[in-house]
Write a protein that holds these residues in place. Structure first.
Motif, mmCIF file in Angstrom:
data_model
loop_
_atom_site.group_PDB
_atom_site.id
_atom_site.type_symbol
_atom_site.label_atom_id
_atom_site.label_comp_id
_atom_site.label_asym_id
_atom_site.label_seq_id
_atom_site.Cartn_x
_atom_site.Cartn_y
_atom_site.Cartn_z
ATOM 1 N N LEU A 172 97.005 3.254 20.203
ATOM 2 C CA LEU A 172 96.855 2.784 21.583
ATOM 3 C C LEU A 172 95.572 3.342 22.195
ATOM 4 C CD1 LEU A 172 98.173 1.263 24.023
ATOM 5 C CD2 LEU A 172 99.146 3.461 24.660
ATOM 6 N N ILE A 173 95.313 4.615 21.984
ATOM 7 C CA ILE A 173 94.095 5.232 22.513
ATOM 8 C C ILE A 173 92.857 4.618 21.866
ATOM 9 C CG2 ILE A 173 92.767 7.395 22.500
ATOM 10 C CD1 ILE A 173 95.470 8.811 23.096
ATOM 11 N N ALA A 174 92.919 4.399 20.562
ATOM 12 C CA ALA A 174 91.781 3.777 19.863
ATOM 13 C C ALA A 174 91.529 2.372 20.389
ATOM 14 C CB ALA A 174 92.037 3.741 18.359
ATOM 15 N N PHE A 175 92.603 1.602 20.591
ATOM 16 C CA PHE A 175 92.427 0.240 21.080
ATOM 17 C C PHE A 175 91.907 0.227 22.514
ATOM 18 C CE2 PHE A 175 93.923 -3.423 23.460
ATOM 19 C CZ PHE A 175 93.174 -4.397 22.818
ATOM 20 N N LEU A 176 92.518 1.027 23.388
ATOM 21 C CA LEU A 176 92.069 1.053 24.783
ATOM 22 C C LEU A 176 90.615 1.499 24.886
ATOM 23 C CD1 LEU A 176 95.097 2.489 26.796
ATOM 24 C CD2 LEU A 176 94.099 0.206 26.972
ATOM 25 N N SER A 177 90.252 2.497 24.112
ATOM 26 C CA SER A 177 88.869 2.968 24.166
ATOM 27 C C SER A 177 87.908 1.907 23.639
ATOM 28 C CB SER A 177 88.699 4.292 23.426
ATOM 29 O OG SER A 177 89.001 4.161 22.068
ATOM 30 N N ALA A 178 88.294 1.207 22.568
ATOM 31 C CA ALA A 178 87.436 0.134 22.036
ATOM 32 C C ALA A 178 87.299 -0.997 23.058
ATOM 33 C CB ALA A 178 88.003 -0.400 20.723
ATOM 34 N N SER B 182 86.982 9.868 22.850
ATOM 35 C CA SER B 182 87.157 11.323 22.929
ATOM 36 C C SER B 182 87.702 11.733 24.292
ATOM 37 C CB SER B 182 85.833 12.044 22.671
ATOM 38 O OG SER B 182 85.402 11.809 21.354
ATOM 39 N N TYR B 183 87.260 11.052 25.337
ATOM 40 C CA TYR B 183 87.731 11.341 26.691
ATOM 41 C C TYR B 183 89.212 10.991 26.825
ATOM 42 C CZ TYR B 183 87.034 11.920 31.764
ATOM 43 O OH TYR B 183 87.087 12.349 33.067
ATOM 44 N N LEU B 184 89.606 9.821 26.323
ATOM 45 C CA LEU B 184 91.018 9.443 26.359
ATOM 46 C C LEU B 184 91.875 10.401 25.530
ATOM 47 C CD1 LEU B 184 91.307 5.550 26.183
ATOM 48 C CD2 LEU B 184 92.351 7.065 27.853
ATOM 49 N N GLU B 185 91.376 10.804 24.373
ATOM 50 C CA GLU B 185 92.109 11.770 23.542
ATOM 51 C C GLU B 185 92.259 13.099 24.269
ATOM 52 O OE1 GLU B 185 89.685 11.667 20.014
ATOM 53 O OE2 GLU B 185 90.778 9.941 19.193
ATOM 54 N N LYS C 64 95.751 14.776 25.293
ATOM 55 C CA LYS C 64 96.080 16.109 24.794
ATOM 56 C C LYS C 64 96.468 17.068 25.921
ATOM 57 C CE LYS C 64 94.129 19.928 22.111
ATOM 58 N NZ LYS C 64 92.967 20.391 21.344
ATOM 59 N N TYR C 65 95.725 17.047 27.021
ATOM 60 C CA TYR C 65 95.917 18.058 28.062
ATOM 61 C C TYR C 65 96.747 17.614 29.264
ATOM 62 C CZ TYR C 65 92.506 20.733 25.470
ATOM 63 O OH TYR C 65 91.853 21.414 24.484
ATOM 64 N N ALA C 66 96.861 16.332 29.509
ATOM 65 C CA ALA C 66 97.583 15.874 30.700
ATOM 66 C C ALA C 66 99.096 15.986 30.542
ATOM 67 C CB ALA C 66 97.196 14.445 31.045
ATOM 68 N N ASN C 67 99.561 15.941 29.319
ATOM 69 C CA ASN C 67 101.006 16.032 29.038
ATOM 70 C C ASN C 67 101.824 15.035 29.849
ATOM 71 O OD1 ASN C 67 100.831 18.133 27.113
ATOM 72 N ND2 ASN C 67 100.586 19.607 28.773
ATOM 73 N N CYS C 68 101.249 13.888 30.101
ATOM 74 C CA CYS C 68 102.001 12.854 30.805
ATOM 75 C C CYS C 68 102.708 11.980 29.775
ATOM 76 C CB CYS C 68 101.097 12.029 31.709
ATOM 77 S SG CYS C 68 99.771 11.150 30.892
ATOM 78 N N SER C 69 103.645 11.208 30.226
ATOM 79 C CA SER C 69 104.381 10.332 29.322
ATOM 80 C C SER C 69 103.453 9.287 28.729
ATOM 81 C CB SER C 69 105.540 9.651 30.057
ATOM 82 O OG SER C 69 105.050 8.790 31.057
ATOM 83 N N SER C 70 103.806 8.795 27.570
ATOM 84 C CA SER C 70 103.001 7.764 26.906
ATOM 85 C C SER C 70 102.899 6.498 27.756
ATOM 86 C CB SER C 70 103.611 7.432 25.546
ATOM 87 O OG SER C 70 103.662 8.588 24.750
ATOM 88 N N SER C 71 103.933 6.227 28.524
ATOM 89 C CA SER C 71 103.937 5.046 29.394
ATOM 90 C C SER C 71 102.823 5.083 30.422
ATOM 91 C CB SER C 71 105.280 4.933 30.119
ATOM 92 O OG SER C 71 106.326 4.784 29.205
ATOM 93 N N ILE D 298 90.261 8.818 34.224
ATOM 94 C CA ILE D 298 90.986 10.019 34.634
ATOM 95 C C ILE D 298 91.795 9.740 35.905
ATOM 96 C CG2 ILE D 298 89.071 11.081 35.936
ATOM 97 C CD1 ILE D 298 91.638 12.983 33.763
ATOM 98 N N THR D 299 91.235 8.939 36.789
ATOM 99 C CA THR D 299 91.930 8.628 38.044
ATOM 100 C C THR D 299 93.132 7.726 37.803
ATOM 101 O OG1 THR D 299 89.783 8.778 39.165
ATOM 102 C CG2 THR D 299 91.602 7.819 40.408
ATOM 103 N N SER D 300 92.980 6.733 36.946
ATOM 104 C CA SER D 300 94.105 5.818 36.698
ATOM 105 C C SER D 300 95.236 6.521 35.956
ATOM 106 C CB SER D 300 93.647 4.575 35.934
ATOM 107 O OG SER D 300 93.163 4.910 34.656
ATOM 108 N N VAL D 301 94.919 7.387 35.015
ATOM 109 C CA VAL D 301 95.975 8.120 34.297
ATOM 110 C C VAL D 301 96.669 9.099 35.239
ATOM 111 C CG1 VAL D 301 96.471 9.762 32.439
ATOM 112 C CG2 VAL D 301 94.939 7.831 32.011
#
Length: 198
Positions: free
Chosen positions: A13-19, A56-59, A63-70, A101-104
């Motif tokens: 998901l992170i790879a796709f969103l970043s691409a 890398s930013y999304l990763e 890694k650090y936000a510890n928010c749900s995958s949703s 960062i703001t949307s997450v």
């Protein structure tokens, strides 16, 4: 969604969103250079392009936000809404990191019972707390405070992401031009094809 809890799904998901965001940002950067199309600068617009890649930013956020995958799916919904409500502020390489960062962060605050404060997200995002507060405020107004994501909307966006992820080839081998994506209205009664003109 149970699929999001599968450990193999989030890296895809992170790879796709970043691409996707990389393609959109590059396309809008090119459009801005080639045409005289009006694109406003905003609090999201940096003075220079960040050296960290979008992936890398999304990763890092994951890694650090510890928010749900949703939160990442809902952040995608928010970015789509924001770009449709603010057409003069398309996603480009100067604003994509701050928008991410703001949307997450906004998604985590809306969805999760436990979440970090703005100061923590500012550190994760590499910006000041004052700037994070300003970004959040502008983002909320840009969305018209429309934060609710219905289960149908969530499922529609996640299904689209799943479909795209299954079609995803190794990213280093594929060059995909900007393409039409399906956006959904919250009432789910109408599906529209629109260019992600962000």
């Amino acid at each position: 969604m149970a699929e999001l809890e599968n450990p193999g799904v989030m890296p895809k998901l992170i790879a796709f969103l970043s691409a996707l965001l990389e393609r959109v940002a590059e396309s809008n950067d090119l459009t801005r250079r080639v045409t005289t199309q009006s694109q406003s600068n905003s609090v999201f617009h940096g003075l220079s392009r960040p050296s960290i890649t979008i992936q890398s930013y999304l990763e890092r956020i994951y890694k650090y936000a510890n928010c749900s995958s949703s939160c990442f799916v809902v952040a995608y919904v928010y970015l789509d809404r924001f770009t449709h409500r603010q057409p003069s502020l398309p996603i480009n390489s100067f604003n994509v990191h701050r928008l991410l960062i703001t949307s997450v962060m906004t998604a985590a605050k809306f969805l999760d019972d436990l979440y970090y404060n703005n100061a923590y997200y500012a550190k994760v995002g590499g910006i000041s707390t004052k700037e994070m507060n300003l970004l959040e405020l502008d983002f909320l107004f840009g969305l018209g405070f429309d934060l609710n994501v219905t289960p149908n909307t969530f499922h529609a966006y996640f299904s689209l992401l799943q479909k795209e992820m299954t079609l995803l080839q190794p990213l280093s081998l594929v060059v995909v031009p900007p393409r039409t994506v399906i956006t959904f209205k919250d009432d789910e009664a109408s599906h529209q094809k629109q260019q992600l003109a962000v």
